[in-house]
Design a protein around this motif. Structure first.
Motif, PDB file in Angstrom:
ATOM      1  N   ASP A  53      20.989  25.897 -18.296  1.00  0.00           N
ATOM      2  CA  ASP A  53      22.195  26.613 -18.693  1.00  0.00           C
ATOM      3  C   ASP A  53      22.321  27.869 -17.857  1.00  0.00           C
ATOM      4  O   ASP A  53      21.370  28.640 -17.765  1.00  0.00           O
ATOM      5  CB  ASP A  53      22.114  27.034 -20.175  1.00  0.00           C
ATOM      6  N   ARG A  57      22.609  34.821 -17.044  1.00  0.00           N
ATOM      7  CA  ARG A  57      21.449  34.249 -17.722  1.00  0.00           C
ATOM      8  C   ARG A  57      21.205  32.840 -17.217  1.00  0.00           C
ATOM      9  O   ARG A  57      22.079  31.994 -17.272  1.00  0.00           O
ATOM     10  CB  ARG A  57      21.699  34.191 -19.224  1.00  0.00           C
ATOM     11  N   LYS A  59      18.886  29.732 -17.961  1.00  0.00           N
ATOM     12  CA  LYS A  59      17.980  29.311 -19.030  1.00  0.00           C
ATOM     13  C   LYS A  59      17.545  27.881 -18.791  1.00  0.00           C
ATOM     14  O   LYS A  59      18.381  27.001 -18.541  1.00  0.00           O
ATOM     15  CB  LYS A  59      18.716  29.435 -20.355  1.00  0.00           C
ATOM     16  N   SER A  67      15.509  24.958 -20.751  1.00  0.00           N
ATOM     17  CA  SER A  67      14.886  24.626 -22.020  1.00  0.00           C
ATOM     18  C   SER A  67      14.515  23.149 -22.019  1.00  0.00           C
ATOM     19  O   SER A  67      15.093  22.353 -21.274  1.00  0.00           O
ATOM     20  CB  SER A  67      15.828  24.957 -23.178  1.00  0.00           C
ATOM     21  N   GLU A 113      12.320  38.288 -17.556  1.00  0.00           N
ATOM     22  CA  GLU A 113      12.013  36.930 -17.998  1.00  0.00           C
ATOM     23  C   GLU A 113      11.740  36.917 -19.484  1.00  0.00           C
ATOM     24  O   GLU A 113      11.053  37.773 -20.010  1.00  0.00           O
ATOM     25  CB  GLU A 113      10.798  36.396 -17.232  1.00  0.00           C
ATOM     26  N   ASN A 114      12.287  35.933 -20.132  1.00  0.00           N
ATOM     27  CA  ASN A 114      12.195  35.833 -21.576  1.00  0.00           C
ATOM     28  C   ASN A 114      11.625  34.463 -21.907  1.00  0.00           C
ATOM     29  O   ASN A 114      12.273  33.448 -21.684  1.00  0.00           O
ATOM     30  CB  ASN A 114      13.616  35.977 -22.128  1.00  0.00           C
ATOM     31  N   ARG A 115      10.400  34.418 -22.430  1.00  0.00           N
ATOM     32  CA  ARG A 115       9.777  33.122 -22.692  1.00  0.00           C
ATOM     33  C   ARG A 115       9.687  32.859 -24.174  1.00  0.00           C
ATOM     34  O   ARG A 115       9.235  33.717 -24.920  1.00  0.00           O
ATOM     35  CB  ARG A 115       8.349  33.101 -22.123  1.00  0.00           C
ATOM     36  N   SER A 167      11.961  27.503 -24.320  1.00  0.00           N
ATOM     37  CA  SER A 167      12.852  27.852 -23.217  1.00  0.00           C
ATOM     38  C   SER A 167      12.315  29.046 -22.442  1.00  0.00           C
ATOM     39  O   SER A 167      11.560  29.852 -22.965  1.00  0.00           O
ATOM     40  CB  SER A 167      14.245  28.195 -23.759  1.00  0.00           C
ATOM     41  N   GLU A 225      14.035  32.016 -20.019  1.00  0.00           N
ATOM     42  CA  GLU A 225      15.320  32.557 -19.618  1.00  0.00           C
ATOM     43  C   GLU A 225      15.087  33.668 -18.620  1.00  0.00           C
ATOM     44  O   GLU A 225      14.237  34.532 -18.833  1.00  0.00           O
ATOM     45  CB  GLU A 225      16.045  33.097 -20.857  1.00  0.00           C
ATOM     46  N   LYS A 226      15.844  33.609 -17.519  1.00  0.00           N
ATOM     47  CA  LYS A 226      15.788  34.701 -16.544  1.00  0.00           C
ATOM     48  C   LYS A 226      17.094  35.451 -16.635  1.00  0.00           C
ATOM     49  O   LYS A 226      18.160  34.849 -16.545  1.00  0.00           O
ATOM     50  CB  LYS A 226      15.627  34.136 -15.129  1.00  0.00           C
ATOM     51  N   ILE A 227      17.012  36.748 -16.844  1.00  0.00           N
ATOM     52  CA  ILE A 227      18.240  37.530 -16.998  1.00  0.00           C
ATOM     53  C   ILE A 227      18.396  38.471 -15.813  1.00  0.00           C
ATOM     54  O   ILE A 227      17.534  39.323 -15.562  1.00  0.00           O
ATOM     55  CB  ILE A 227      18.202  38.337 -18.316  1.00  0.00           C
TER      56      ILE A 227
END
Lengths: 251, 589
Positions: free
Chosen positions: B298, B315, B317, B319, B345-347, B359, B361-363
Motif C-alpha cells: 500500500d 506511507r 506499507k 503487510s 520505520e514502523n514495525r 506490517s 510501514e515506512k513513512i
C-alpha cells in the motif's frame, strides 16, 4: 622569512583540506560504483578512504552494504559494527546489523545487566567522551567564577547567590567529569568480531585445554588481553576464555 | 585515571585478605570404583570465592551433567565458614584405571590445585544397580520407555529459503503414568535457521489417542524457523530427563497394594531433516530483496495538494505473512526538488507458527519547497510466493503531488539537508568525516593542563582572599590607603590644572594639609605651618627637608601675587612629590 612561514602554513592547510577533499571524492566515486553494481571496485575504494586519515560511520555503513550485497555476511557484520563504534546511535547501521545477525544465527543471550548500570551506559553513550569533558570544564569554570564572586564581591546579594551556586556547579562538574570518565572507558574497550566458522573458546591459551563454548561467527566479543597467538576474550554472556587471534578481526 | 583505579584496587585487595584466613581447595568423589555404565559424581570444593576456576579436561569421561555450582555461608561459633562446590556427573569412556586430573583455581592471585584422582572402572554391570530408595542410576541414553515418549514434529519438511516452518516438541505421557522432575539436558540446535521460540511455558495437557492408548500430550516448545541456506538441514534433537512414576501391584502377606515405582528416564526428540530449496534464479528481478511469503503493498500519500513549505507524508506499507522483517524494503526514488527526511520505520510484527505476520510501514516526511506538480513514481515490490512457486511483483499507482503557494526561498542550508535523489539501496551519502587517529581530550595533555590551571586559580583566589582579610582587619591601614588614593587623585587634578595657577597651588596646599593631617595624626585646629614643623622636628625628620618644605610653603603663599610659567608649575609638582617621598621614608604609620 615571514613569507616562507606563511607558505608553509598555507601548504599544511591545503594538505589537510586536500586529504579531506580526496576522501570525499573517493566516497562519491565508490557510491557511484555501487549503484552500477560494480561491488568489488566500490569496496576497493571504500577501503582506500581511511588511508587519507579520515573515516566516518557512513563510510563503514556503505562498506557493509557492499559486503552484504556480495553475500559476505561476516564482513558486513564487521563493517556495521565498525560504523556503530564511531557512532553508537547511528540507526541505519544498527538496523542493518539486526537484519544480518538474524541470518547468521549469531545469538547469544547477553548477560543481564543491573538496570542502573544499563541506564548509565545508555546515557553515557549519548555523546562522545570529548563532549562530556568539555561540559565538565564549563562547569568547573562556572564553579571558579562563583567562588571568586563569593570571596571577593562587595554586594551581599551577589555573595549570597554565589554561595548557593558554587556547590551546585561543583556537583555538576563532578557529574560530567565522571560521565566523561565512563565514556572514555567504554570507548577504549577493545572489541572484535568473530570471523571463523569453527572458532572455540578455550579455558587456557592451549588447544589441549578444555573447549566447551563455541563462538558464533559474527559475534561481537571483547578482548581483554592479547598475547602472541592467543587472546583472552569475554563473550556477551560474561564467559571469559581464550581463543587464537586468527579467529577474530578487531574493530 | 590510573590513580583512581589503583586506590580502588588497593582497598579491594586489602579488605578480603585481612578478613579471611587460608584458602583451601580439594576434590572428592562419591566412589573410587565404578562399572562402565555407571555414573560418578565429582565435587571440587573451595572455602573462598575464586577469581577463576579451571576444571580438568575429563579426557576419559563424558560430562553427563555439570558444572553445577552451589555456595553456602555459615557462622559457626562466631567464625564464618564459606563453601563453594562445583559438581560434575561423569560417565567413563573406557575400562581401566582412569585419571581425573587436578582442577585449578585462582584465589587472591595465587593458583591452587587439587590432587589428581584415580578411578577404577570395571566391567559393565548387567543392569543399573538399584539403590536403597529404588531410584535407578541409568546410563545417559537409556531407551525411551513405552509409557512416555518425546517427539519433534515439523509443520513441513520441504521449504524454500526464507519460507517459514515450525517445529513442535511434544511430550506424550500415558494416562495412568505420572511424571515429574523434568530437566532439560540439551536444547535443540537449529543451525542454518533463524529461530524464535513461540511459547514461554510448557502448554497442555491435551488428550490424544495413539494406537488405542490414551496419552496426555504436553507441548514443551514450539519454535518458528526460517531457513537461511539451501541444502538438507538437520535439526539437532532436544534432550530431557524426567522421573517416571508407574504403579505396580505388590503383595504383602494378605494384602495387595499399589506401590509407586519411580524410574529416571532420558528422552530425546530425535533429529529431523528439512530439505531447503534455493529460490529459482530465473525471473529473479534486481529489485528482489529476499521477501518470501504472501504480501500486499500500500502506498498512501497523505495530502496530494499542499502549500509550499508545509509537510505531507508518504506511507509505504508492506503487510502479509512470511519472513516479514527479514528483508530490506527498497526506498522510493522521489523527485530531487522535494525535501525528504530519512524515512521512519514502523514495525508491527507477530511471530506465529506459520511465519511472521503483520506490517512494516515506512513513512517519508516531505516538505516541498517550490510550487508545481511532482510525480511520485510507482513503487515496485517483488516477493517469492512459495505456494505458487514464482515471483510476484506488486506495483503501486503513480501519484501526483500538487504544490501551490509561494516558493520557499531556497536558502543554502535547506538545500544541504535535501538528500540527493534517494537511491534505491539507501546508501549513506553525507559522511561525517573524522580523523582516523583522533586523540581523546579526556586524559590528554591539555586536559591535565586545564585541571592544573583551575587548581592554581583556586589557590590564587583563596590567597588573595586571605590577604584582603588581613588588610580589612587593620583600620589604620584602611584609612591610610584611603588617604593615599585621595592624595593621588588630587595630584592628577593638579596636573590637569597647570594653566590655572590659583587653582593649581590651592590643590598643592590641600595635598600638603591632607598629608600631614593623616601622617602626624593632627586635629584640624593644629594644621598650622608652625605646628607641623615642630612636629616634624620631634619625629626626627632631617632639617634639610624641613627647610625645603618651608621654602615650598612660602612659594605657595607668595605665588598668588607673582607671575608663574607652566614649566615652573610642573617643576613644583615634581618637587612636592619628591618631598613627600622623603617624608614617607622617615614618617611611618
Amino acid at each position: 622569512m615571514k613569507r616562507k612561514y606563511f607558505a608553509l602554513f598555507f601548504l599544511c592547510f591545503v594538505g589537510v583540506w586536500g586529504q579531506r577533499q580526496k576522501a570525499d571524492s573517493l566516497f562519491r566515486l565508490a557510491n557511484e560504483f555501487f549503484h552500477r553494481e560494480a561491488y568489488a571496485e566500490a569496496e576497493r575504494l571504500y577501503a582506500e578512504i581511511p588511508k587519507t586519515g579520515y573515516h566516518a560511520p557512513e563510510l563503514y555503513y556503505n562498506a557493509g552494504r557492499v559486503a552484504y550485497r556480495q553475500n559476505r555476511l561476516l564482513d558486513a557484520v564487521y563493517y556495521y559494527e565498525k560504523a556503530l563504534r564511531l557512532d553508537p546511535s547511528y540507526k541505519p547501521a544498527g538496523k542493518s546489523l539486526d537484519v544480518v545477525r538474524r541470518g547468521l544465527q549469531a545469538s547469544r543471550e547477553a548477560l543481564p545487566e543491573i538496570f542502573y548500570k544499563k541506564w548509565w551506559k545508555k546515557f553515557v553513550r549519548m555523546y562522545r567522551s570529548d563532549v562530556w569533558t568539555y561540559t565538565s570544564f564549563l562547569f568547573l569554570l562556572a564553579a571558579l567564577i562563583s567562588l571568586a564572586v563569593f570571596l571577593h564581591a562587595r554586594k551581599v546579594t551577589y555573595k549570597k547567590t554565589a554561595f548557593y551556586l558554587f556547590p551546585f556547579f561543583v556537583l555538576l562538574w563532578l557529574f560530567f567529569l565522571f560521565s566523561a570518565y565512563s565514556a572514555y572507558r567504554l570507548e577504549h574497550r577493545n572489541y572484535a568480531v568473530a570471523m571463523k566458522k569453527e572458532a572455540r573458546l578455550y579455558d587456557e591459551p592451549s588447544l589441549n585445554s578444555g573447549a566447551q563454548e563455541k563462538l558464533f561467527p559474527g559475534e561481537k566479543i571483547e578482548i581483554l588481553r592479547e598475547e602472541d597467538f592467543w587472546a583472552q576474550i569475554r563473550l556477551s554472556d560474561g564467559k571469559i576464555g581464550w581463543t587464537p587471534k586468527e579467529n577474530y578481526r578487531k574493530l | 585515571m590510573k590513580w583512581f583505579e589503583k586506590y580502588l584496587a588497593l582497598i579491594l585487595i586489602i579488605l578480603p585478605q585481612w578478613m579471611l584466613g587460608q584458602a583451601d581447595f580439594y576434590a572428592k568423589t562419591n566412589k573410587t570404583e565404578i562399572a562402565l555404565n555407571e555414573r560418578l559424581r565429582v565435587d571440587f570444593v573451595l572455602n573462598r570465592n575464586e577469581e577463576q576456576f579451571t576444571p580438568p579436561s575429563f579426557n576419559d569421561f563424558y560430562v553427563v551433567m555439570g558444572p553445577s555450582v552451589s555456595q553456602s555461608y555459615m557462622w559457626v561459633n562466631g567464625k564464618s565458614e564459606f563453601k563453594k562446590t562445583y559438581t560434575y556427573i561423569l560417565q567413563p569412556k573406557r575400562k581401566g584405571l582412569l585419571d581425573i586430573e587436578p582442577a585449578r583455581a585462582l584465589i587472591d592471585g595465587k593458583t591452587y590445585e587439587t590432587e589428581a584422582l584415580k578411578i577404577n572402572v570395571t566391567e559393565e554391570a548387567e543392569s543399573p544397580v538399584m539403590k536403597g530408595n529404588g531410584t535407578a542410576n541409568p546410563p545417559p541414553d537409556i531407551p525411551a520407555s513405552k509409557n512416555i515418549f518425546f517427539t519433534a514434529e515439523l509443520s513441513r519438511s520441504k521449504v524454500y529459503i526464507g519460507e517459514p516452518l515450525s517445529v513442535t516438541f511434544k511430550l506424550y505421557i500415558k494416562n495412568d503414568v505420572r511424571a515429574g522432575n523434568l530437566n532439560f539436558v540439551k536444547n535443540p540446535e537449529f543451525e542454518g535457521f533463524w529461530s524464535e521460540r513461540l511459547n514461554d511455558d510448557i502448554e497442555g495437557p491435551a488428550e490424544q489417542t495413539v494406537d488405542g492408548v490414551l496419552y496426555r500430550v504436553y507441548t514443551v516448545s514450539r519454535v518458528l524457523l526460517i531457513p537461511q541456506k539451501s541444502g538438507t538441514l538437520k535439526i539437532k534433537p532436544m534432550k530431557l530427563e524426567l522421573t517416571e512414576i508407574t504403579y505396580e501391584e505388590r503383595v504383602f502377606g494378605f494384602f495387595k497394594e499399589w506401590v509407586e515405582v519411580p524410574r529416571q528416564v532420558s528422552l530425546t526428540s530425535g533429529a529431523k531433516m528439512v530439505r531447503v530449496e534455493a529460490l529459482p534464479e530465473e525471473d529473479k528481478t534486481s529489485d528482489f530483496t529476499g521477501a518470501v511469503g504472501n504480501y500486499q503493498l500500500d502506498v498512501v500519500l497523505e495530502n496530494d495538494s499542499v502549500k509550499a513549505g508545509e509537510t505531507t507524508a508518504l506511507r509505504l506499507k508492506i503487510s502479509g505473512k512470511g519472513n516479514l522483517g527479514m528483508f530490506d524494503i527498497n526506498d522510493i526514488r522521489l523527485p530531487a526538488d522535494l525535501e525528504v527526511f530519512e524515512p521512519e520505520e514502523n514495525r508491527k510484527i507477530k511471530a506465529t507458527p506459520s511465519g511472521y505476520t503483520g506490517s512494516i510501514e515506512k513513512i517519508y516526511t516531505i516538505i516541498p519547497q517550490k510550487s508545481g506538480k511532482y510525480i511520485i513514481p510507482a513503487v515496485k515490490f517483488t516477493y517469492f510466493d512459495p505456494q505458487k512457486k514464482r515471483y510476484v511483483t506488486l506495483k503501486s499507482q503513480e501519484k501526483i503531488l500538487q504544490v501551490y503557494g509561494e516558493n520557499v526561498s531556497g536558502n543554502a542550508n535547506v538545500r544541504i539537508q535535501t538528500p540527493q535523489a534517494s537511491t534505491s539501496m539507501s546508501l549513506a551519502t553525507r559522511p561525517r568525516w573524522q580523523s582516523v587517529d583522533k586523540e581523546d581530550f579526556f586524559n590528554s595533555k591539555w586536559f591535565w593542563r586545564l585541571n592544573y590551571a583551575a587548581l592554581f586559580i583556586l589557590i590564587l583566589l583563596i590567597i588573595t582572599k586571605f590577604i584582603r582579610n588581613k588588610i580589612l582587619q587593620n583600620p589604620g591601614l584602611v584609612a591610610q590607603r584611603k588617604n593615599r588614593s585621595r592624595i593621588n587623585s588630587l595630584f592628577s587634578e593638579a596636573r590637569s590644572n597647570t594653566g590655572n595657577k590659583d587653582r593649581f597651588y590651592g590643590t598643592l596646599e590641600k595635598i600638603l594639609l591632607l598629608y600631614f593631617q593623616n601622617k602626624l595624626k593632627l586635629k584640624p585646629v593644629e594644621l598650622t605651618r608652625n605646628h607641623i614643623e615642630r612636629e616634624l622636628k620631634t619625629s626626627g625628620v632631617s632639617s634639610e627637608i624641613i627647610q625645603e618644605l618651608s621654602g615650598f610653603w612660602e612659594k605657595i603663599q607668595s605665588v598668588r601675587y607673582a607671575p608663574v610659567s607652566a614649566d615652573d608649575m610642573d617643576a613644583d609638582l615634581e618637587k612636592l612629590q619628591e618631598i613627600l617621598k622623603h617624608l614617607d621614608k622617615t614618617l611611618k604609620g
